[in-house]
Design a protein around this motif. Sequence first.
Motif, short mmCIF file in Angstrom:
data_model
loop_
_atom_site.label_atom_id
_atom_site.label_comp_id
_atom_site.label_asym_id
_atom_site.label_seq_id
_atom_site.Cartn_x
_atom_site.Cartn_y
_atom_site.Cartn_z
N LEU A 18 3.69 48.67 -46.14
CA LEU A 18 2.95 49.55 -47.04
C LEU A 18 1.45 49.35 -46.86
CD1 LEU A 18 4.77 49.36 -50.51
CD2 LEU A 18 4.60 51.33 -48.99
N ALA A 19 0.73 50.45 -46.89
CA ALA A 19 -0.73 50.40 -46.79
C ALA A 19 -1.30 51.48 -47.71
CB ALA A 19 -1.19 50.65 -45.36
N VAL A 20 -2.55 51.30 -48.09
CA VAL A 20 -3.30 52.38 -48.71
C VAL A 20 -4.12 53.01 -47.60
CG1 VAL A 20 -5.13 52.97 -50.34
CG2 VAL A 20 -3.41 51.26 -50.96
N ILE A 21 -4.03 54.33 -47.50
CA ILE A 21 -4.79 55.08 -46.50
C ILE A 21 -5.87 55.86 -47.24
CG2 ILE A 21 -3.14 57.01 -46.59
CD1 ILE A 21 -3.83 57.62 -43.67
N ALA A 22 -7.06 55.87 -46.68
CA ALA A 22 -8.17 56.64 -47.24
C ALA A 22 -8.65 57.64 -46.20
CB ALA A 22 -9.31 55.72 -47.66
N THR A 23 -8.79 58.87 -46.62
CA THR A 23 -9.31 59.95 -45.79
C THR A 23 -10.36 60.69 -46.61
OG1 THR A 23 -7.63 61.53 -46.55
CG2 THR A 23 -7.11 60.24 -44.57
N SER A 24 -11.04 61.65 -46.00
CA SER A 24 -11.99 62.43 -46.78
C SER A 24 -11.91 63.90 -46.42
CB SER A 24 -13.42 61.90 -46.61
OG SER A 24 -13.83 62.02 -45.28
N GLU A 31 -9.97 60.66 -50.66
CA GLU A 31 -8.58 60.73 -51.05
C GLU A 31 -7.89 59.47 -50.57
OE1 GLU A 31 -5.46 61.62 -49.00
OE2 GLU A 31 -4.32 61.56 -50.84
N ALA A 32 -7.07 58.87 -51.40
CA ALA A 32 -6.32 57.68 -51.01
C ALA A 32 -4.87 57.87 -51.41
CB ALA A 32 -6.90 56.43 -51.68
N LYS A 55 -3.86 64.29 -47.21
CA LYS A 55 -4.26 63.47 -46.06
C LYS A 55 -4.06 64.23 -44.76
CE LYS A 55 -0.15 60.67 -46.42
NZ LYS A 55 0.02 61.07 -47.79
N PHE A 56 -3.00 65.04 -44.66
CA PHE A 56 -2.75 65.81 -43.44
C PHE A 56 -3.91 66.79 -43.20
CE2 PHE A 56 -1.25 69.25 -40.86
CZ PHE A 56 -0.43 68.65 -39.92
N GLY A 57 -4.27 67.54 -44.23
CA GLY A 57 -5.38 68.48 -44.10
C GLY A 57 -6.70 67.79 -43.80
N ASN A 58 -6.93 66.68 -44.47
CA ASN A 58 -8.16 65.93 -44.22
C ASN A 58 -8.24 65.46 -42.78
OD1 ASN A 58 -8.78 66.25 -46.93
ND2 ASN A 58 -8.25 64.17 -47.50
N ALA A 60 -6.76 66.63 -40.19
CA ALA A 60 -6.87 67.75 -39.25
C ALA A 60 -8.33 68.10 -39.00
CB ALA A 60 -6.11 68.96 -39.78
N GLU A 61 -9.19 67.88 -40.01
CA GLU A 61 -10.60 68.24 -39.89
C GLU A 61 -11.51 67.04 -39.66
OE1 GLU A 61 -12.24 70.96 -42.61
OE2 GLU A 61 -10.39 72.11 -42.80
N ARG A 62 -11.12 65.89 -40.18
CA ARG A 62 -11.94 64.68 -40.07
C ARG A 62 -11.03 63.51 -39.75
NH1 ARG A 62 -16.04 64.23 -44.99
NH2 ARG A 62 -17.71 64.41 -43.49
N PRO A 63 -10.99 63.05 -38.51
CA PRO A 63 -10.02 62.02 -38.13
C PRO A 63 -10.35 60.61 -38.61
CG PRO A 63 -11.36 62.63 -36.25
CD PRO A 63 -11.74 63.57 -37.37
N GLY A 64 -11.54 60.41 -39.19
CA GLY A 64 -11.89 59.08 -39.69
C GLY A 64 -10.92 58.64 -40.77
N VAL A 65 -10.46 57.40 -40.68
CA VAL A 65 -9.46 56.90 -41.60
C VAL A 65 -9.72 55.42 -41.87
CG1 VAL A 65 -7.81 56.28 -39.77
CG2 VAL A 65 -6.95 56.87 -42.01
N ALA A 66 -9.32 54.97 -43.06
CA ALA A 66 -9.37 53.56 -43.40
C ALA A 66 -8.05 53.18 -44.06
CB ALA A 66 -10.54 53.26 -44.34
N PHE A 67 -7.64 51.93 -43.83
CA PHE A 67 -6.42 51.40 -44.43
C PHE A 67 -6.74 50.06 -45.08
CE2 PHE A 67 -5.17 53.66 -40.57
CZ PHE A 67 -4.15 54.49 -41.01
#
Length: 140
Positions: A18-24, A31-32, A55-58, A60-67
């Motif tokens: 399990l992880a928390v994923i953060a996108t924007s 969004e997390a 997260k999918f939509g985010n 698709a437009e901005r691949p930067g991610v944090a976990f």
Amino acid sequence: MTDHPKRMILEFLRNHTLAVIATSHRNGTPEAATIDFTVRDNFEIVFSAFKETRKFGNLAERPGVAFVVGWDDNITVQYEGEATRVPAADIEQYQEIFLNSVPADRVFIERGAVMFKATPRWIRYSDFNKEPPELIEIQF
């Protein structure tokens, strides 16, 4: 600390699913979410997402991610990178790796969840049981 911090961090990640994923969003709104994941030897994080999710939509437009992974026993890993859809030619290989780690997610894959892989830029392992805390950073 072990002589091989990368191996220690990989082992820590493999002991979690399990992880928390953060996108924007493109407007900058964060969004997390909590996700199931697995990690490959090269530190790629493999996960899935339904097309209807934020997260999918985010991504698709901005691949930067944090976990963020862990916190049990006051140890955590922070991970920053870029997430992209797994290419069609590699889907079976990534699904197998993912489902070996998280077999309960087979139902999500069967319902159309899309496979993603994240490539790391920066990872920090933090062990707050030690004084001072043990912090290991890896740049990619």
